[in-house]
Scaffold this active site. Structure first.
Site, PDB file in Angstrom:
ATOM      1  N   CYS A 106      -7.273  -4.143   1.680  1.00 58.98           N
ATOM      2  CA  CYS A 106      -7.688  -5.480   2.114  1.00 58.98           C
ATOM      3  C   CYS A 106      -9.078  -5.653   1.530  1.00 58.98           C
ATOM      4  O   CYS A 106     -10.029  -5.017   1.986  1.00 58.98           O
ATOM      5  CB  CYS A 106      -7.725  -5.612   3.637  1.00 58.98           C
ATOM      6  SG  CYS A 106      -8.452  -7.193   4.126  1.00 58.98           S
ATOM      7  N   CYS A 109     -11.609  -7.352   4.222  1.00 58.39           N
ATOM      8  CA  CYS A 109     -12.056  -6.587   5.396  1.00 58.39           C
ATOM      9  C   CYS A 109     -11.174  -5.356   5.570  1.00 58.39           C
ATOM     10  O   CYS A 109     -11.317  -4.401   4.830  1.00 58.39           O
ATOM     11  CB  CYS A 109     -12.111  -7.455   6.641  1.00 58.39           C
ATOM     12  SG  CYS A 109     -10.657  -8.458   6.906  1.00 58.39           S
ATOM     13  N   SER A 110     -10.232  -5.386   6.504  1.00 56.41           N
ATOM     14  CA  SER A 110      -9.504  -4.145   6.770  1.00 56.41           C
ATOM     15  C   SER A 110      -8.088  -4.404   7.259  1.00 56.41           C
ATOM     16  O   SER A 110      -7.541  -3.591   8.001  1.00 56.41           O
ATOM     17  CB  SER A 110     -10.265  -3.334   7.817  1.00 56.41           C
ATOM     18  OG  SER A 110     -10.437  -4.129   8.983  1.00 56.41           O
ATOM     19  N   CYS A 111      -7.475  -5.517   6.865  1.00 55.57           N
ATOM     20  CA  CYS A 111      -6.123  -5.837   7.343  1.00 55.57           C
ATOM     21  C   CYS A 111      -5.156  -4.715   6.959  1.00 55.57           C
ATOM     22  O   CYS A 111      -5.191  -4.212   5.838  1.00 55.57           O
ATOM     23  CB  CYS A 111      -5.670  -7.171   6.771  1.00 55.57           C
ATOM     24  SG  CYS A 111      -6.703  -8.529   7.373  1.00 55.57           S
TER      25      CYS A 111
HETATM   26 FE    FE Z   1      -8.663  -7.859   6.326  1.00 54.83          FE
END
Ligand code: FE
Length: 198
Positions: A106, A109-111
């Site tokens: 991602c 961010c951090s999906c």
């Molecule tokens: Fe994300």
């Protein structure tokens, strides 16, 4: 769902508490019911769920095709879903072959497919991984100890709040004698992200 996309675990926890309070206020659920739903979610939110999906796909071609075609529709065959009880995210399963390899990131961010893999590893959320895997996937994989041949095409999939990805690794050679449970035991979290062979 910006909280999920940008804020990480603390934002998720805050959102869950907020929704809980609203539901209880309106008499829609009781706390015990919520606890049970949350426990059920956490029980399946581990890489073991992702590994089960891969093992089934390796032994059952028809399931593999359904999975690649529409993962959300295929997951219930294994008692799994992408919904954490709140919102179902779109899942795309991407298959590695001798000629093509897939990696998930991602960039924003951090999906991550938490429902199938549990919480993401720290490196997945790091700026270094997020920026570099797009520019130089082969180099990043090498740092994970995973050397891909120069002829193998690498596709990097950028997850988002709405769309999550899971890699279907190649079945290792010499595993013809293993049953589905044995095969699932070979699959690692990193393999499901695409930074390990399996
Ligand atoms: Fe994300």
């Amino acid at each position: 769902m910006s909280g999920d996309h940008h804020g990480g675990d603390a934002a998720i926890a805050a959102r869950v508490r907020h929704v809980e309070a609203l539901l209880e206020q309106r008499g829609l659920v009781d706390a015990q019911e919520l606890d049970r739903a949350l426990e059920a979610f956490l029980a399946r939110a581990s890489p073991a769920s992702g590994a089960r999906i891969v093992a089934r796909a390796w032994v059952d071609d028809a399931f593999r095709e359904r999975l690649l075609d529409d993962a959300n529709a295929a997951l219930p065959e294994l008692g799994l879903t992408m919904g954490g009880g709140l919102q179902e995210q779109r899942l795309k399963v991407v298959e590695n072959t001798a000629a093509t390899h897939n990696v998930v990131v991602c960039t924003l961010c951090s999906c991550y497919p938490i429902a199938l893999l549990g919480p993401s590893p720290t490196w997945y959320k790091s700026e270094a991984y997020r920026s570099r895997v797009v520019r130089d996937p082969r180099g990043v994989l090498r740092e994970f100890g995973f050397e891909l041949g120069p002829a193998v095409q690498i596709t990097v999939w950028d997850a988002s709040a709405e769309s999550r990805y899971l890699v279907l690794p190649r079945r290792p050679a010499g595993t013809a004698g293993l049953d589905e449970t044995g095969l699932a035991g070979l699959v690692t979290r990193n393999g499901l992200i695409g930074v390990a062979p399996v």
